[in-house]
Scaffold this motif. Sequence first.
Motif, mmCIF file in Angstrom:
data_model
loop_
_atom_site.group_PDB
_atom_site.id
_atom_site.type_symbol
_atom_site.label_atom_id
_atom_site.label_comp_id
_atom_site.label_asym_id
_atom_site.label_seq_id
_atom_site.Cartn_x
_atom_site.Cartn_y
_atom_site.Cartn_z
ATOM 1 N N CYS A 1 0.854 -1.200 0.000
ATOM 2 C CA CYS A 1 0.000 0.000 0.000
ATOM 3 C C CYS A 1 0.890 1.250 0.000
ATOM 4 O O CYS A 1 0.669 2.183 -0.767
ATOM 5 C CB CYS A 1 -0.915 0.028 1.221
ATOM 6 N N GLY B 1 -4.385 6.721 7.857
ATOM 7 C CA GLY B 1 -4.396 5.279 8.027
ATOM 8 C C GLY B 1 -4.754 4.992 9.473
ATOM 9 O O GLY B 1 -4.822 5.907 10.289
ATOM 10 N N MET C 1 -4.051 3.903 4.097
ATOM 11 C CA MET C 1 -5.225 3.827 3.241
ATOM 12 C C MET C 1 -5.347 4.881 2.149
ATOM 13 O O MET C 1 -6.014 4.649 1.157
ATOM 14 C CB MET C 1 -6.437 3.933 4.167
ATOM 15 N N TYR D 1 -8.790 -1.396 -0.554
ATOM 16 C CA TYR D 1 -9.798 -1.099 0.467
ATOM 17 C C TYR D 1 -11.150 -0.914 -0.221
ATOM 18 O O TYR D 1 -11.253 -0.178 -1.206
ATOM 19 C CB TYR D 1 -9.456 0.195 1.220
ATOM 20 N N VAL E 1 -14.899 0.840 6.294
ATOM 21 C CA VAL E 1 -13.788 0.302 5.513
ATOM 22 C C VAL E 1 -13.691 -1.210 5.641
ATOM 23 O O VAL E 1 -13.814 -1.769 6.730
ATOM 24 C CB VAL E 1 -12.442 0.908 5.991
ATOM 25 N N ASN F 1 -10.700 -3.869 4.598
ATOM 26 C CA ASN F 1 -9.370 -3.989 3.984
ATOM 27 C C ASN F 1 -9.267 -5.351 3.293
ATOM 28 O O ASN F 1 -9.670 -6.372 3.834
ATOM 29 C CB ASN F 1 -8.245 -3.724 4.985
#
Length: 425
Positions: free
Chosen positions: A114, A237, A244, A262, A285, A287
Amino acid sequence: MSSIGEEREGLQDRQTAKLSRLIESLADANSFFSPRLAQAGLLKGAAFSLDAFRRLTPTTKQELLADQEAAPPYGTNLTFPIAHYTRLHQTSGTKGKPLRWLDTAESWQWMLDCWRQIFEKIGVQKGDRLFFPFSFGPFLGFWTAFEAAGQLGCLCLAAGGMSSAARLHMLLDNRAQVMLCTPTYALHLAQTAAECKIPIEGVLQKIVVAGEPGGSIPATRRWIESAWGARLFDHSGMTEIGPMTFECLEHPGGLHVLEDDYFVEIVDPETLEAGAPGALGELLVTNLGRIGSPLLRYRTGDLVRAATSPCACGSPFIRLEGGILGRTDDMVAIRGNNFFPSALENVLRRFSEVLEYRVRVDRTSPLAELQIEIECVPEQHGEEIAGRIAAVIRDELYFRADVKLAAVGSLPRFEMKARRIMVDS
Ligand SMILES: [Zn+2]
């Protein structure tokens, strides 16, 4: 070249495929999510349905804390036997008990991937020198950024456990080009440089801030960018979620979500139903790559608004306009007037003479009162600045604040998760 619409369709197909694989991995193996998935009709071997997924009860931090309390020390949100896990981090616990979070090597690498994408988007590349004035501890903080930058081929400078002046010398001696820290600390380091007469303007090219909302608060941004003469990039994040978002080069003050990793929804915090496009709502969210300790439809408590027009950078990823606008739990009500602390910060950071501040909301009196203490640069006329701040708060936020001058150095300084608002009730 494909249009944004086509790119979004492709993205949604990839998300659905990843969600389906995630459910398949968790359905029998993860004892925290198994019963929830079964209740929503999401069973192993059955065809995946996005509609069924959207009916899954959102997960809250309170449930995770209760689960760890009931099954100490790590709770039941573990997809694999404990021996598969290689990292432990925990939340800062600013508002209560810290939440412990375990990761497998694979989940950890997913988080590094990420960050690799984030670095790519903001133009950090192999050979760059990155400075981390941050005490690396159990908080996830910049650990993943640090390791991801190392994998990318950057020189990573860990600058924890030393004074701000020593950090400044380290930054200059090693000719760092990029700094990663909290917005508060970027401000504090610039103030220290001014006090020690260390020239810093133009030394850094980029500053990446996270951990607090300041990076998307216009006045705070301007303050940091002008003090350092560098471009600021906001990022957000969470320890229990992962890194994120990123701010693209073309659109300062907005955060794109890494949607290949995400799955996000923006819902009304009361009804938990999806709101109209562009409406303010809470970010939920899921993940997609932290299989060892995943979160499905997690209530982040972050209030956001999705941009309704495509971004100039051409990214098909959703953009959160203005970054994280507030938290569902930090709205302050004074005399029937609601505001977010970020609105107050946006006023205070317009005054570059203000070094630090602290806010107290006194609800013990029938009419809530707002008291603000400010610390000013010594040679400035503090009383006059306090008066000007009170006037701006009255004119723009519509309430009366009692702004007082505090002695220089008397207010607490923060390296992470600043706590500047106190509520007596
Ligand atoms: Zn963009």
